[in-house]
Design an enzyme around this catalytic site. Sequence first.
Site, short mmCIF file in Angstrom:
data_model
loop_
_atom_site.label_atom_id
_atom_site.label_comp_id
_atom_site.label_asym_id
_atom_site.label_seq_id
_atom_site.Cartn_x
_atom_site.Cartn_y
_atom_site.Cartn_z
CG HIS A 1 -2.27 1.52 1.23
ND1 HIS A 1 -3.13 1.42 0.41
CD2 HIS A 1 -1.40 2.14 2.34
CE1 HIS A 1 -3.54 2.26 0.87
NE2 HIS A 1 -2.59 3.11 1.96
CD GLU A 2 1.92 3.65 3.88
OE1 GLU A 2 2.41 4.80 3.20
OE2 GLU A 2 0.41 3.22 4.82
CG HIS B 1 0.32 6.11 -0.61
ND1 HIS B 1 -0.86 6.77 -1.55
CD2 HIS B 1 -0.33 5.80 0.46
CE1 HIS B 1 -1.77 6.56 -0.57
NE2 HIS B 1 -1.21 5.64 0.80
#
Length: 455
Positions: free
Chosen positions: A21-22, A25
């Site tokens: 997920h990170e 980003h």
Amino acid sequence: MSVLTNIIAFIVALGLLVTVHEFGHFWVARRLGVKVLRFSVGFGRVIWRRQGADGTEYALSAIPLGGYVKMLDEREEDVPEHERHRAFNRKPLWVRNAILFAGPGFNFLFAVVAYWAMFVIGTTELKPVLGDIAPESAAAAAGLERGDRIRAVAGEPTATWDDVLMQLLSEGPGNRALALTVETPEGREQERFLDVASIGAFGEEPDVLGALGIRPWRPEVEPVIAELMPDGPAARAGLAAGDEIIAVDDQPVGQWRALVEYVRARPGEEVAFTVRRDGGERRLEAVLESVAGPDGPIGRLGVSPRFDRSALEGMQQTVQYGPLAAVAEATGATWEAGVVTLKMLVRMVTGEASVKNLSGPINIAQYAGQSAELGVVPFLRFLAIVSISLGILNLLPVPVLDGGHLLFNGIEWVRGRPLSEAAQVAGQQIGLLLLGLLMALAFYNDIARLIGPSG
């Protein structure tokens, strides 16, 4: 299954999925001109770091439950004049929105990859053939019978029990006449209508099929012991391979399934077994183990049955695709699982589904351990489902989540200017409160499952 297995599987799963997920980003921010100050795998004290290109610090932190991305932002620190154009807050709305959506987007992409690997490797599934139907149940009222094969639910083909369950969860709540297409043992296709609106099948009772009165087909197995777990309760009590268990606590046992149900319902209890051996009968007492089950502790005797494997093999099918075909199948599976997850969240809010569906870290850890022990394919399926749930959760319009920031950006787009700092801080506090309440409810559900229905 050991608690250690659950913990390790949970850390691996959550750490991997939050890092994915990170990384979403991070990857999109770098490509859209935002400076990333730090990309950390894990939280807390940094135990290893390396300075990369463009001054980005790559770090490994002590708590391996996820990670975080720190971007250049004037709202958090002073930014030199020559780098302000690279600050997150200076970027246009579409750039900020793309970076925010990238985290959940990578979770969905990871789910596609996990499903793809699962379909390429292949998995053996039971055909959705009905076993015993509970009397006076919704399934019995619909006219379903043992031996019927469910070909479609609400018009959608169902090749496996997973397909059936997905369709029940997607179409079931609130539907008093859910159409099932079944093939009878004689080969005739018929339509049945299943009432799933008046029972607690969608949260009050975690076993959806059981709440409807449906048991998947299982081979009829006589209660004869084939193997014993070394130093398990049965071995310590003196039971042996070849023993036929004819009674439990003086209650007759006809099939292996009845024995399993009796044992599972009595974790930690002493149970008397009457067995037939060498033409005679013996009575032996065993203290059952208490092990973690999906909905609380269950009893275990430590024995496996003797049965005709050819009957089971006839009810199995291999689900496997080539690398190209698996892409479409994996994308479809991700979409279907995402739709079901979103529908269940909406139904929990509206009261159509019970909040007992909500699982916290304890229950997720148990499922992680169970799937890891079953093998690569079940663990991949678990990772895909959790990754989809994580992506959807982060898109909810709750401040502190990605969806909350997207909501603030939407308000900024409508107003032509950002919300005041005070309003955003208030929103963040409300978001933290909501998340705290959600986590408290999830922990309550987990503990209630561990304690079991008897308390």
